[in-house]
Write a protein that holds these residues in place. Structure first.
Motif, PDB file in Angstrom:
ATOM      1  N   GLY A 193       0.784  -1.225   0.000  1.00 22.86           N
ATOM      2  CA  GLY A 193       0.000   0.000   0.000  1.00 22.86           C
ATOM      3  C   GLY A 193       0.816   1.275   0.000  1.00 22.86           C
ATOM      4  N   SER A 194       2.142   1.132  -0.094  1.00 22.83           N
ATOM      5  CA  SER A 194       3.004   2.315  -0.091  1.00 22.83           C
ATOM      6  C   SER A 194       3.250   2.795  -1.512  1.00 22.83           C
ATOM      7  N   ARG A 195       3.887   3.948  -1.637  1.00 25.92           N
ATOM      8  CA  ARG A 195       4.310   4.452  -2.941  1.00 25.92           C
ATOM      9  C   ARG A 195       5.702   5.052  -2.802  1.00 25.92           C
ATOM     10  N   GLU A 196       6.364   5.204  -3.928  1.00 28.39           N
ATOM     11  CA  GLU A 196       7.706   5.775  -3.924  1.00 28.39           C
ATOM     12  C   GLU A 196       7.635   7.283  -4.161  1.00 28.39           C
ATOM     13  N   LEU A 197       8.241   8.029  -3.269  1.00 27.09           N
ATOM     14  CA  LEU A 197       8.365   9.471  -3.423  1.00 27.09           C
ATOM     15  C   LEU A 197       9.684   9.739  -4.128  1.00 27.09           C
ATOM     16  N   ALA A 198       9.584  10.374  -5.289  1.00 20.77           N
ATOM     17  CA  ALA A 198      10.786  10.606  -6.089  1.00 20.77           C
ATOM     18  C   ALA A 198      11.765  11.506  -5.349  1.00 20.77           C
ATOM     19  N   GLY A 199      13.042  11.238  -5.547  1.00 25.83           N
ATOM     20  CA  GLY A 199      14.077  12.096  -4.994  1.00 25.83           C
ATOM     21  C   GLY A 199      14.357  13.244  -5.948  1.00 25.83           C
ATOM     22  N   GLY A 200      15.502  13.864  -5.771  1.00 25.72           N
ATOM     23  CA  GLY A 200      15.885  14.948  -6.667  1.00 25.72           C
ATOM     24  C   GLY A 200      16.084  16.261  -5.925  1.00 25.72           C
ATOM     25  N   LEU A 201      16.235  17.316  -6.712  1.00 25.67           N
ATOM     26  CA  LEU A 201      16.544  18.621  -6.152  1.00 25.67           C
ATOM     27  C   LEU A 201      15.290  19.284  -5.586  1.00 25.67           C
ATOM     28  N   HIS A 202      15.417  19.829  -4.388  1.00 24.49           N
ATOM     29  CA  HIS A 202      14.306  20.505  -3.722  1.00 24.49           C
ATOM     30  C   HIS A 202      14.778  21.831  -3.136  1.00 24.49           C
ATOM     31  N   ALA A 203      13.919  22.829  -3.208  1.00 22.69           N
ATOM     32  CA  ALA A 203      14.134  24.065  -2.460  1.00 22.69           C
ATOM     33  C   ALA A 203      13.459  23.871  -1.112  1.00 22.69           C
ATOM     34  N   CYS A 204      14.157  24.243  -0.041  1.00 25.22           N
ATOM     35  CA  CYS A 204      13.657  23.957   1.295  1.00 25.22           C
ATOM     36  C   CYS A 204      13.789  25.177   2.197  1.00 25.22           C
ATOM     37  N   SER A 205      12.804  25.341   3.074  1.00 26.41           N
ATOM     38  CA  SER A 205      12.871  26.351   4.116  1.00 26.41           C
ATOM     39  C   SER A 205      12.253  25.768   5.377  1.00 26.41           C
ATOM     40  N   THR A 206      12.671  26.266   6.528  1.00 24.77           N
ATOM     41  CA  THR A 206      12.220  25.711   7.807  1.00 24.77           C
ATOM     42  C   THR A 206      11.430  26.730   8.598  1.00 24.77           C
ATOM     43  N   LEU A 207      10.288  26.285   9.111  1.00 20.18           N
ATOM     44  CA  LEU A 207       9.450  27.116   9.973  1.00 20.18           C
ATOM     45  C   LEU A 207       9.559  26.594  11.396  1.00 20.18           C
ATOM     46  N   VAL A 208       9.907  27.475  12.322  1.00 20.57           N
ATOM     47  CA  VAL A 208       9.947  27.137  13.743  1.00 20.57           C
ATOM     48  C   VAL A 208       8.816  27.880  14.430  1.00 20.57           C
ATOM     49  N   ALA A 235       8.601  21.363  -9.914  1.00 18.75           N
ATOM     50  CA  ALA A 235       8.543  20.147 -10.712  1.00 18.75           C
ATOM     51  C   ALA A 235       7.476  19.160 -10.237  1.00 18.75           C
ATOM     52  N   ASN A 236       7.001  19.320  -9.003  1.00 17.47           N
ATOM     53  CA  ASN A 236       6.007  18.383  -8.475  1.00 17.47           C
ATOM     54  C   ASN A 236       5.307  19.019  -7.274  1.00 17.47           C
ATOM     55  N   SER A 237       4.446  18.263  -6.643  1.00 11.30           N
ATOM     56  CA  SER A 237       3.675  18.799  -5.520  1.00 11.30           C
ATOM     57  C   SER A 237       4.586  19.159  -4.349  1.00 11.30           C
ATOM     58  N   PRO A 238       4.433  20.366  -3.801  1.00 10.78           N
ATOM     59  CA  PRO A 238       5.192  20.717  -2.597  1.00 10.78           C
ATOM     60  C   PRO A 238       4.674  19.925  -1.405  1.00 10.78           C
ATOM     61  N   PHE A 239       5.490  19.836  -0.374  1.00  8.41           N
ATOM     62  CA  PHE A 239       5.051  19.109   0.816  1.00  8.41           C
ATOM     63  C   PHE A 239       5.728  19.647   2.070  1.00  8.41           C
ATOM     64  N   VAL A 258       9.571  22.764   4.800  1.00  2.41           N
ATOM     65  CA  VAL A 258       8.743  22.891   3.610  1.00  2.41           C
ATOM     66  C   VAL A 258       9.597  22.646   2.385  1.00  2.41           C
ATOM     67  N   TYR A 259       9.175  21.688   1.542  1.00  2.19           N
ATOM     68  CA  TYR A 259       9.965  21.301   0.370  1.00  2.19           C
ATOM     69  C   TYR A 259       9.195  21.582  -0.925  1.00  2.19           C
ATOM     70  N   PHE A 260       9.908  22.149  -1.903  1.00  2.00           N
ATOM     71  CA  PHE A 260       9.382  22.294  -3.254  1.00  2.00           C
ATOM     72  C   PHE A 260      10.308  21.545  -4.211  1.00  2.00           C
ATOM     73  N   PRO A 261       9.820  20.470  -4.857  1.00  2.00           N
ATOM     74  CA  PRO A 261      10.633  19.820  -5.881  1.00  2.00           C
ATOM     75  C   PRO A 261      10.860  20.814  -7.029  1.00  2.00           C
ATOM     76  N   ILE A 262      12.107  20.972  -7.466  1.00  2.00           N
ATOM     77  CA  ILE A 262      12.418  21.982  -8.477  1.00  2.00           C
ATOM     78  C   ILE A 262      13.253  21.402  -9.603  1.00  2.00           C
ATOM     79  N   ALA A 263      13.204  22.092 -10.733  1.00  2.00           N
ATOM     80  CA  ALA A 263      14.028  21.719 -11.900  1.00  2.00           C
ATOM     81  C   ALA A 263      14.238  22.970 -12.735  1.00  2.00           C
ATOM     82  N   LYS A 264      15.274  22.959 -13.558  1.00  2.00           N
ATOM     83  CA  LYS A 264      15.555  24.078 -14.459  1.00  2.00           C
ATOM     84  C   LYS A 264      14.638  23.997 -15.686  1.00  2.00           C
TER      85      LYS A 264
END
Length: 264
Positions: A193-208, A235-239, A258-264
């Protein structure tokens, strides 16, 4: 017996309100004379006081009517706990807004742009990850309930999470009443019942800090601005990845990535 005027003065409720409560069956007069005059008993003062108290606690008229029709102190106590938690949440939100207003006033007095975004964005190369999740179109008000469903489903399957929970936002636009949200837990590879979350380049920021909509909006806006300014596209859904949180943690100590999958 009390006339409607006497009952109105005693309970500090308008005659118009009493007539409305009669019309909807919430509080009917003990007696209605042939000329249409309404009369109430002294005992009904207690019922009126209860109605007013429950209204002050945030109960709707249908909720009050349901209790009056089937009085149950245990059920009422549970309802009061729910209303108390809701009011405490609303109070906390109001206090956060007031603190933000105070900060904005102080910034404006120093001629500082209150919409300036002071967030740090980093790029992260994430490895592919196996996740077990639940995806639904729901109201944002049901967000926490969806996490409850997730942990219940994982527990039923005997799954051992390998990290904190995550939330994916699959909508192209935002609709508070009908949004496409997936909540998930990292699990072992090959989990049914699981799925694979693609890897790759992500823009990330942290909220405290607490899960505050304005703070999240600032993080998302800052990430989108950084992505645009640096020639990337989403490039894909943020999470969100909830690194530190839960009922045992003080909200000021929450940590959310907070991650945003990104690509050029």
């Amino acid at each position: 017996m009390l006339t409607i005027g006497e009952f109105s003065r005693t309970c500090f409720v308008t005659k118009k309100t009493l007539r409305h409560y009669d019309d909807i069956g919430l509080l009917r007069p003990a007696h209605v004379a042939e000329n249409g005059y309404r009369y109430y008993t002294v005992g009904q003062i207690r019922t009126m006081r209860l109605i007013l108290r429950l209204k002050a606690y945030g109960f709707s008229l249908p909720e009050i009517a349901a209790h009056l029709a089937n009085p149950d102190s245990t059920a009422l106590s549970q309802k009061l706990v729910e209303k108390q938690r809701l009011m405490e949440s609303e109070r906390d939100q109001t206090e956060r807004v007031l603190r933000r207003m105070e900060q904005d006033i102080e910034k404006l007095e120093r001629n500082v742009d209150i919409m300036e975004q002071n967030i740090t964005v980093t790029t992260v190369e994430r490895e592919p990850q196996t996740i077990f999740g639940i995806r639904k179109n729901i109201s944002v008000q049901d967000f926490q309930e969806l996490f409850g469903e997730l942990y219940a489903a994982a527990g039923k399957k005997g799954l051992q999470p390998l990290g904190g929970p995550m939330a994916f936002y699959h909508d192209e636009d935002f609709n508070a009443e009908h949004t496409d949200i997936e909540v998930a837990l990292p699990v072992a590879a090959g989990t049914p019942g699981s799925r694979e979350l693609a890897g790759g380049l992500h823009a990330c920021s942290t909220l405290v800090g607490p899960y505050d909509s304005d703070a999240f909006t600032a993080i998302y806006a800052g990430l989108m601005q950084w992505i645009d300014e640096n020639g990337y596209h989403v490039a894909n859904s943020p999470f969100d990845s909830y690194v530190k949180g839960g009922p045992e943690v003080d909200p000021k100590d929450y940590v959310t990535e907070v991650y945003f999958p990104i690509a050029k």
